[in-house]
Design a protein around this motif. Structure first.
Motif, PDB file in Angstrom:
ATOM      1  N   LEU A   9      -8.419   0.786  -0.949  1.00  0.00           N
ATOM      2  CA  LEU A   9      -7.576   0.081  -1.914  1.00  0.00           C
ATOM      3  C   LEU A   9      -6.600   1.035  -2.597  1.00  0.00           C
ATOM      4  N   SER A  10      -7.111   2.186  -3.002  1.00  0.00           N
ATOM      5  CA  SER A  10      -6.270   3.167  -3.697  1.00  0.00           C
ATOM      6  C   SER A  10      -5.148   3.667  -2.797  1.00  0.00           C
ATOM      7  N   GLY A  11      -5.479   3.886  -1.531  1.00  0.00           N
ATOM      8  CA  GLY A  11      -4.472   4.343  -0.585  1.00  0.00           C
ATOM      9  C   GLY A  11      -3.391   3.297  -0.368  1.00  0.00           C
ATOM     10  N   PHE A  12      -3.818   2.040  -0.323  1.00  0.00           N
ATOM     11  CA  PHE A  12      -2.851   0.954  -0.138  1.00  0.00           C
ATOM     12  C   PHE A  12      -1.908   0.860  -1.329  1.00  0.00           C
ATOM     13  N   VAL A  13      -2.473   0.868  -2.526  1.00  0.00           N
ATOM     14  CA  VAL A  13      -1.667   0.720  -3.741  1.00  0.00           C
ATOM     15  C   VAL A  13      -0.712   1.897  -3.918  1.00  0.00           C
ATOM     16  N   SER A  14      -1.204   3.102  -3.717  1.00  0.00           N
ATOM     17  CA  SER A  14      -0.362   4.287  -3.915  1.00  0.00           C
ATOM     18  C   SER A  14       0.746   4.382  -2.873  1.00  0.00           C
ATOM     19  N   GLY A  15       0.563   3.711  -1.745  1.00  0.00           N
ATOM     20  CA  GLY A  15       1.563   3.764  -0.685  1.00  0.00           C
ATOM     21  C   GLY A  15       2.677   2.741  -0.832  1.00  0.00           C
ATOM     22  N   LEU A  16       2.581   1.896  -1.848  1.00  0.00           N
ATOM     23  CA  LEU A  16       3.597   0.868  -2.064  1.00  0.00           C
ATOM     24  C   LEU A  16       4.637   1.320  -3.080  1.00  0.00           C
ATOM     25  N   SER A  17       5.899   1.162  -2.730  1.00  0.00           N
ATOM     26  CA  SER A  17       6.948   1.350  -3.727  1.00  0.00           C
ATOM     27  C   SER A  17       6.900   0.145  -4.656  1.00  0.00           C
ATOM     28  N   GLN A  18       7.573   0.229  -5.792  1.00  0.00           N
ATOM     29  CA  GLN A  18       7.591  -0.902  -6.719  1.00  0.00           C
ATOM     30  C   GLN A  18       8.175  -2.142  -6.048  1.00  0.00           C
ATOM     31  N   GLU A  19       9.239  -1.945  -5.282  1.00  0.00           N
ATOM     32  CA  GLU A  19       9.880  -3.075  -4.602  1.00  0.00           C
ATOM     33  C   GLU A  19       8.932  -3.721  -3.597  1.00  0.00           C
ATOM     34  N   LYS A  20       8.240  -2.900  -2.818  1.00  0.00           N
ATOM     35  CA  LYS A  20       7.315  -3.439  -1.821  1.00  0.00           C
ATOM     36  C   LYS A  20       6.116  -4.109  -2.486  1.00  0.00           C
ATOM     37  N   ALA A  21       5.689  -3.571  -3.612  1.00  0.00           N
ATOM     38  CA  ALA A  21       4.564  -4.168  -4.333  1.00  0.00           C
ATOM     39  C   ALA A  21       4.934  -5.559  -4.841  1.00  0.00           C
ATOM     40  N   GLU A  22       6.160  -5.711  -5.310  1.00  0.00           N
ATOM     41  CA  GLU A  22       6.613  -7.011  -5.802  1.00  0.00           C
ATOM     42  C   GLU A  22       6.635  -8.037  -4.674  1.00  0.00           C
ATOM     43  N   VAL A  23       7.161  -7.633  -3.519  1.00  0.00           N
ATOM     44  CA  VAL A  23       7.217  -8.537  -2.365  1.00  0.00           C
ATOM     45  C   VAL A  23       5.810  -8.907  -1.919  1.00  0.00           C
ATOM     46  N   TRP A  24       4.923  -7.923  -1.880  1.00  0.00           N
ATOM     47  CA  TRP A  24       3.545  -8.163  -1.444  1.00  0.00           C
ATOM     48  C   TRP A  24       2.842  -9.134  -2.392  1.00  0.00           C
ATOM     49  N   CYS A  25       3.021  -8.936  -3.682  1.00  0.00           N
ATOM     50  CA  CYS A  25       2.388  -9.826  -4.663  1.00  0.00           C
ATOM     51  C   CYS A  25       2.919 -11.252  -4.530  1.00  0.00           C
ATOM     52  N   GLU A  26       4.213 -11.388  -4.270  1.00  0.00           N
ATOM     53  CA  GLU A  26       4.781 -12.725  -4.100  1.00  0.00           C
ATOM     54  C   GLU A  26       4.174 -13.429  -2.891  1.00  0.00           C
ATOM     55  N   LYS A  27       3.940 -12.684  -1.827  1.00  0.00           N
ATOM     56  CA  LYS A  27       3.322 -13.277  -0.637  1.00  0.00           C
ATOM     57  C   LYS A  27       1.940 -13.828  -0.964  1.00  0.00           C
ATOM     58  N   GLN A  28       1.212 -13.134  -1.809  1.00  0.00           N
ATOM     59  CA  GLN A  28      -0.124 -13.606  -2.187  1.00  0.00           C
ATOM     60  C   GLN A  28      -0.034 -14.917  -2.957  1.00  0.00           C
ATOM     61  N   VAL A  29       0.974 -15.018  -3.819  1.00  0.00           N
ATOM     62  CA  VAL A  29       1.157 -16.240  -4.605  1.00  0.00           C
ATOM     63  C   VAL A  29       1.422 -17.436  -3.696  1.00  0.00           C
TER      64      VAL A  29
END
Length: 213
Positions: A119-139
């Motif tokens: 989990l830590s590796g996944f989170v640390s590997g995301l840029s802010q932009e990619k994290a936003e897109v990923w979170c939207e996909k979950q929604v």
């Protein structure tokens, strides 16, 4: 087989409801069912990077309608649901999930070290932009669960992307909560006058959209 038939029947019955019966409200039991449906929705890694706001306040919904191109469903449906994503994904989210996993499964947290590293590796590997897109996909996964469950329960719904996100975020004070609006879903009971209720459902043939390889 009977249950699968009922699910398909419900999916054929549902449509994006444009006009709701303002005299009919969902029962407390129906609303609780929809909330639990959202809570149980799948998400990648089980992160659940979301918050679902059920808006019932009439004055607030009137203000939000002006930020949704004056679409009547926002104000007239029994409930307006604003599906939000987290603004950020951080190590705190990793710790929260590990703690919840330990509590739910009874596994000591130190035995989950391997999972935590992933989990830590996944989170640390995301840029802010990619994290936003990923979170939207979950929604959107949660939205799919909501629409299917609502249809099976005979509850009308309308998913909506036609709204001003910054406007909704401001009215609802989402920034200070670390949230951002993603998509809306109005739920309630269809009006007998909604012309879209009797229109034929337009879906491409199975062979056009599904391929077995």
């Amino acid at each position: 087989m009977a249950e699968t038939h009922e699910i398909l029947k419900a999916l054929n019955w549902r449509y994006a409801t444009k006009q709701f019966d303002t005299s009919k409200k969902l029962s407390d039991g129906q609303v609780s069912f929809l909330k639990e449906t959202l809570r149980l929705s799948a998400s990648s890694f089980g992160f659940q990077p979301w918050k679902f706001l059920f808006i019932t306040d009439s004055e607030l919904r009137k203000r939000l309608r002006t930020k949704a191109f004056n679409q009547t469903q926002v104000e007239e449906a029994s409930h307006l649901i604003v599906l939000c994503r987290q603004e950020k994904l951080t190590s705190a989210d990793v710790d929260k999930l590990i703690s919840a996993t330990s509590s739910a499964t009874g596994a000591p947290e130190d035995s989950l070290a391997g999972f935590k590293n992933v989990l830590s590796g996944f989170v640390s590997g995301l840029s802010q932009e990619k994290a936003e897109v990923w979170c939207e996909k979950q929604v959107y996964i949660a939205l799919g669960s909501l629409l299917t469950a609502a249809a099976r329960a005979g509850i009308d719904a309308c998913p909506m992307e036609g709204f001003e996100r910054p406007g909704f975020d401001e009215v609802l004070g989402l920034e200070k909560k670390g949230l951002r609006s993603v998509v809306l879903c109005t739920v309630g009971i269809r009006s007998e006058g909604d012309k879209y209720a009797t229109r034929a459902k337009v879906r491409y043939p199975l062979a056009d959209v599904v391929e077995t390889i």
